[in-house]
Design a protein around this motif. Structure first.
Motif, PDB file in Angstrom:
ATOM      1  N   ALA A  84       0.701   1.194   5.381  1.00 19.90           N
ATOM      2  CA  ALA A  84       1.787   0.706   6.097  1.00 19.90           C
ATOM      3  C   ALA A  84       2.992   1.981   5.333  1.00 19.90           C
ATOM      4  O   ALA A  84       2.494   1.432   4.636  1.00 19.90           O
ATOM      5  CB  ALA A  84       1.821  -0.660   6.359  1.00 19.90           C
ATOM      6  N   MET A  85       3.420   2.878   6.287  1.00 14.66           N
ATOM      7  CA  MET A  85       4.622   2.575   6.135  1.00 14.66           C
ATOM      8  C   MET A  85       5.800   2.267   6.721  1.00 14.66           C
ATOM      9  O   MET A  85       6.528   1.687   7.253  1.00 14.66           O
ATOM     10  CB  MET A  85       4.017   4.874   7.235  1.00 14.66           C
ATOM     11  CG  MET A  85       3.591   5.109   6.326  1.00 14.66           C
ATOM     12  SD  MET A  85       3.032   5.662   4.698  1.00 14.66           S
ATOM     13  CE  MET A  85       3.972   7.361   4.326  1.00 14.66           C
ATOM     14  N   GLY A  86       6.884   2.952   6.163  1.00 16.24           N
ATOM     15  CA  GLY A  86       8.851   2.710   5.958  1.00 16.24           C
ATOM     16  C   GLY A  86       9.529   3.438   5.411  1.00 16.24           C
ATOM     17  O   GLY A  86       9.284   4.078   4.554  1.00 16.24           O
ATOM     18  N   TRP A  87      10.638   3.904   5.830  1.00 14.89           N
ATOM     19  CA  TRP A  87      11.536   3.843   6.187  1.00 14.89           C
ATOM     20  C   TRP A  87      13.233   2.835   5.622  1.00 14.89           C
ATOM     21  O   TRP A  87      13.248   1.915   5.845  1.00 14.89           O
ATOM     22  CB  TRP A  87      12.183   4.782   6.832  1.00 14.89           C
ATOM     23  CG  TRP A  87      11.611   6.488   7.818  1.00 14.89           C
ATOM     24  CD1 TRP A  87      10.518   5.830   8.741  1.00 14.89           C
ATOM     25  CD2 TRP A  87      11.635   7.414   7.028  1.00 14.89           C
ATOM     26  NE1 TRP A  87      10.381   7.631   8.849  1.00 14.89           N
ATOM     27  CE2 TRP A  87      10.827   7.584   7.573  1.00 14.89           C
ATOM     28  CE3 TRP A  87      12.871   8.002   5.716  1.00 14.89           C
ATOM     29  CZ2 TRP A  87      10.661   9.271   7.458  1.00 14.89           C
ATOM     30  CZ3 TRP A  87      12.311   9.153   5.916  1.00 14.89           C
ATOM     31  CH2 TRP A  87      11.211  10.316   6.548  1.00 14.89           C
ATOM     32  N   PHE A  88      13.623   3.811   4.560  1.00 15.31           N
ATOM     33  CA  PHE A  88      14.806   2.097   3.760  1.00 15.31           C
ATOM     34  C   PHE A  88      15.871   3.625   3.246  1.00 15.31           C
ATOM     35  O   PHE A  88      15.281   4.702   3.467  1.00 15.31           O
ATOM     36  CB  PHE A  88      14.392   1.500   2.341  1.00 15.31           C
ATOM     37  CG  PHE A  88      13.175   0.711   2.763  1.00 15.31           C
ATOM     38  CD1 PHE A  88      11.478   1.216   2.909  1.00 15.31           C
ATOM     39  CD2 PHE A  88      13.557  -0.416   2.963  1.00 15.31           C
ATOM     40  CE1 PHE A  88      10.845   0.383   2.989  1.00 15.31           C
ATOM     41  CE2 PHE A  88      12.580  -1.792   3.216  1.00 15.31           C
ATOM     42  CZ  PHE A  88      10.409  -1.009   3.644  1.00 15.31           C
TER      43      PHE A  88
END
Length: 123
Positions: A33-37
Motif C-alpha cells: 500500500a502506498m501513500g502521499w503525505f
C-alpha cells in the motif's frame, strides 16, 4: 535496499497543476500500500492520499478531495499524485511512503519513506 524516490515538485501559480512521481525499487511494489503525505516546517506530517496494493481503493484528505488524484503503475513500479487547482495552502514538502500492511491514512503505519519533494504554490 528499499528506496522510494520522489520527483516532480516545483513552483507553480495558484490554479495550476503538478504531477508528483514516486519510483520504488528493492521491494515488491505490487504488494505494498502506498501513500502521499505532506509537511510544512514546524507542523506535523499530514495525510494527503493513499492507494491500495491493487490500486482499486483510494483515499483522500478532505482538503484535497476533488483536486488531487492518486494512481499507480505496477509495470513501472511508480506511484503518482496528480495535483490540480493548486492553492497556496498546498505548499509543503511532499513525501511518498510504502507499507506491507493495509492501506492507512496515518504516517505511523508506513515503514518506508522517500526523501521528499518541495511543492510551492504562489498566490
Amino acid at each position: 535496499q528499499v528506496q522510494l524516490v520522489e520527483s516532480g515538485g516545483g513552483l507553480v501559480q495558484a490554479g495550476g497543476s503538478l504531477r508528483l512521481s514516486c519510483a520504488a525499487s528493492g521491494r515488491t511494489f505490487s504488494n505494498s500500500a502506498m501513500g502521499w503525505f505532506r509537511q510544512v516546517s514546524g507542523k506535523e506530517r499530514e495525510f494527503v492520499a493513499a492507494i491500495s496494493p491493487s490500486g482499486f481503493y483510494t483515499y483522500y484528505s478532505d482538503s484535497v478531495k476533488g483536486r488531487f488524484t492518486i494512481s499507480r503503475d505496477s509495470a513501472k513500479n511508480t506511484m503518482y499524485l496528480q495535483m490540480d487547482s493548486l492553492k497556496p495552502e498546498d505548499t509543503a514538502v511532499y513525501y511518498c511512503a510504502a507499507t506491507y500492511g493495509g492501506v492507512s491514512t496515518t504516517p505511523q503505519a508506513y515503514d518506508k519513506w522517500g526523501q521528499g519533494t518541495q511543492v510551492t504554490v504562489s498566490s
